[in-house]
Design a protein around this motif. Structure first.
Motif, PDB file in Angstrom:
ATOM      1  N   MET A  40       0.837  -1.192   0.000  1.00 44.85           N
ATOM      2  CA  MET A  40       0.000   0.000   0.000  1.00 44.85           C
ATOM      3  C   MET A  40       0.879   1.252   0.000  1.00 44.85           C
ATOM      4  O   MET A  40       1.835   1.345   0.759  1.00 44.85           O
ATOM      5  CB  MET A  40      -0.917   0.003   1.226  1.00 44.85           C
ATOM      6  CG  MET A  40      -1.731   1.279   1.401  1.00 44.85           C
ATOM      7  SD  MET A  40      -2.859   1.615   0.027  1.00 44.85           S
ATOM      8  CE  MET A  40      -4.056   0.300   0.270  1.00 44.85           C
ATOM      9  N   TYR A  41       0.535   2.202  -0.859  1.00 41.35           N
ATOM     10  CA  TYR A  41       1.195   3.495  -0.876  1.00 41.35           C
ATOM     11  C   TYR A  41       0.373   4.495  -0.063  1.00 41.35           C
ATOM     12  O   TYR A  41      -0.854   4.402   0.001  1.00 41.35           O
ATOM     13  CB  TYR A  41       1.324   4.032  -2.307  1.00 41.35           C
ATOM     14  CG  TYR A  41       2.510   3.485  -3.068  1.00 41.35           C
ATOM     15  CD1 TYR A  41       3.674   4.241  -3.204  1.00 41.35           C
ATOM     16  CD2 TYR A  41       2.467   2.228  -3.661  1.00 41.35           C
ATOM     17  CE1 TYR A  41       4.766   3.760  -3.908  1.00 41.35           C
ATOM     18  CE2 TYR A  41       3.553   1.735  -4.368  1.00 41.35           C
ATOM     19  CZ  TYR A  41       4.698   2.508  -4.487  1.00 41.35           C
ATOM     20  OH  TYR A  41       5.770   2.022  -5.179  1.00 41.35           O
ATOM     21  N   VAL A  42       1.083   5.454   0.543  1.00 48.58           N
ATOM     22  CA  VAL A  42       0.437   6.580   1.209  1.00 48.58           C
ATOM     23  C   VAL A  42       1.094   7.843   0.668  1.00 48.58           C
ATOM     24  O   VAL A  42       2.330   7.931   0.586  1.00 48.58           O
ATOM     25  CB  VAL A  42       0.597   6.518   2.742  1.00 48.58           C
ATOM     26  CG1 VAL A  42      -0.230   7.621   3.402  1.00 48.58           C
ATOM     27  CG2 VAL A  42       0.189   5.164   3.278  1.00 48.58           C
ATOM     28  N   ALA A  43       0.277   8.816   0.279  1.00 49.50           N
ATOM     29  CA  ALA A  43       0.803  10.041  -0.310  1.00 49.50           C
ATOM     30  C   ALA A  43      -0.098  11.212   0.039  1.00 49.50           C
ATOM     31  O   ALA A  43      -1.158  11.047   0.663  1.00 49.50           O
ATOM     32  CB  ALA A  43       0.923   9.880  -1.830  1.00 49.50           C
ATOM     33  N   SER A  44       0.322  12.393  -0.357  1.00 47.71           N
ATOM     34  CA  SER A  44      -0.486  13.606  -0.216  1.00 47.71           C
ATOM     35  C   SER A  44      -0.952  14.008  -1.609  1.00 47.71           C
ATOM     36  O   SER A  44      -0.480  13.457  -2.611  1.00 47.71           O
ATOM     37  CB  SER A  44       0.352  14.718   0.408  1.00 47.71           C
ATOM     38  OG  SER A  44       1.366  15.129  -0.502  1.00 47.71           O
ATOM     39  N   PRO A  45      -1.852  14.983  -1.724  1.00 47.77           N
ATOM     40  CA  PRO A  45      -2.273  15.419  -3.051  1.00 47.77           C
ATOM     41  C   PRO A  45      -1.107  15.882  -3.928  1.00 47.77           C
ATOM     42  O   PRO A  45      -1.154  15.728  -5.150  1.00 47.77           O
ATOM     43  CB  PRO A  45      -3.231  16.577  -2.751  1.00 47.77           C
ATOM     44  CG  PRO A  45      -3.807  16.233  -1.418  1.00 47.77           C
ATOM     45  CD  PRO A  45      -2.662  15.616  -0.654  1.00 47.77           C
TER      46      PRO A  45
END
Length: 262
Positions: A1-6
């Motif tokens: 799973m990736y986690v990022a911001s806009p």
């Protein structure tokens, strides 16, 4: 799973699942605590904090700000206006990628510089400081007096994460939380409101680290919101850790108000 911001989701492969973090991290993220075997995070402090909560086993962090979150052992989450810490583990792998940090400019860059500075100041003057932590605090403050690339700043921020694993933050961070919780002020911006006041009381030259224009921009009166002084001071006093800072005087509501320049 990736986690990022806009702003960093563009670096995530389109076919990979991704959770996008917008704004301050809320307790909703706890519904997914330890749900993913491997998590890869690209972004600032809230993204890193989310990734630490989501990860069950392996965590790879690519920080784009100097929050220090990848190397610290907790995550900050918000339940409405109330801040709490979720204990966890530092990332297994921390990689600072030049391309990911290119977007760190303007106010975001200044705010994250303030965050690193506040980590060093809060711990240097902490009653819990050790010889080892003071050496690292001094080293961070000394390095910040010279120009740095974005990558160098983010790497210094990771050392700040190591530092706050040794010694918890104190006055500056405790005073910043109500501004974020009640008014949505970015963490570094909330911290910045105290930079000049702390320097004045401790006999430090704020222009060793920040320009006069930057210091002027940090004024609490330039937040663009009407601060309820009485409410904010009452909320700050709920954080016991503000009294662990050696200010040289007793920390009272009036003293805190003076530090903020209220």
């Amino acid at each position: 799973m990736y986690v990022a911001s806009p702003s960093t989701v563009k670096f995530v492969k389109e076919y990979e699942p991704c959770i996008i973090i917008t704004g301050k991290l809320t307790t909703d993220i706890l519904r997914l605590e330890n749900k993913f075997d491997e998590v890869i995070a690209i972004g600032g402090g809230a993204v890193m904090d989310a990734a630490k909560i989501l990860s069950k086993h392996r965590l790879i962090c690519n920080p784009t700000t100097a929050s220090g979150s990848p190397t610290s052992a907790h995550s900050v989450v918000w339940d409405g206006v109330n801040k709490t810490s979720v204990q966890g583990n530092p990332a297994d792998v921390v990689q600072v990628v030049d391309e990911y940090c290119e977007g760190l400019t303007g106010e975001a860059l200044l705010n994250t510089r303030v965050d690193v500075w506040a980590h060093a100041i809060d711990t240097l003057y902490s009653e819990k400081a050790t010889a080892k932590s003071k050496t690292l605090s001094d080293s961070i403050l000394h390095r910040m007096k010279s120009p740095m690339t974005n990558v160098e700043l983010v790497e210094l921020g990771n050392l700040g994460g190591d530092l706050i694993r040794m010694v918890p933050t104190t006055l500056m961070h405790g005073c910043s939380y109500p501004l974020t919780g009640h008014y949505g002020i970015a963490h570094g911006r909330a911290l910045s409101c105290m930079v000049q006041g702390i320097c004045d009381v401790k006999g430090l030259n704020a222009t060793d680290w920040f320009t006069k224009d930057e210091l002027n921009s940090m004024s609490i009166h330039r937040l663009g919101v009407n601060i309820n002084k009485s409410m904010i001071l009452t909320e700050i006093l709920k954080y016991d850790k503000i009294h662990e800072f050696d200010l040289g005087v007793k920390i009272t509501p009036s003293v805190i108000a003076e530090l903020f320049g209220m």
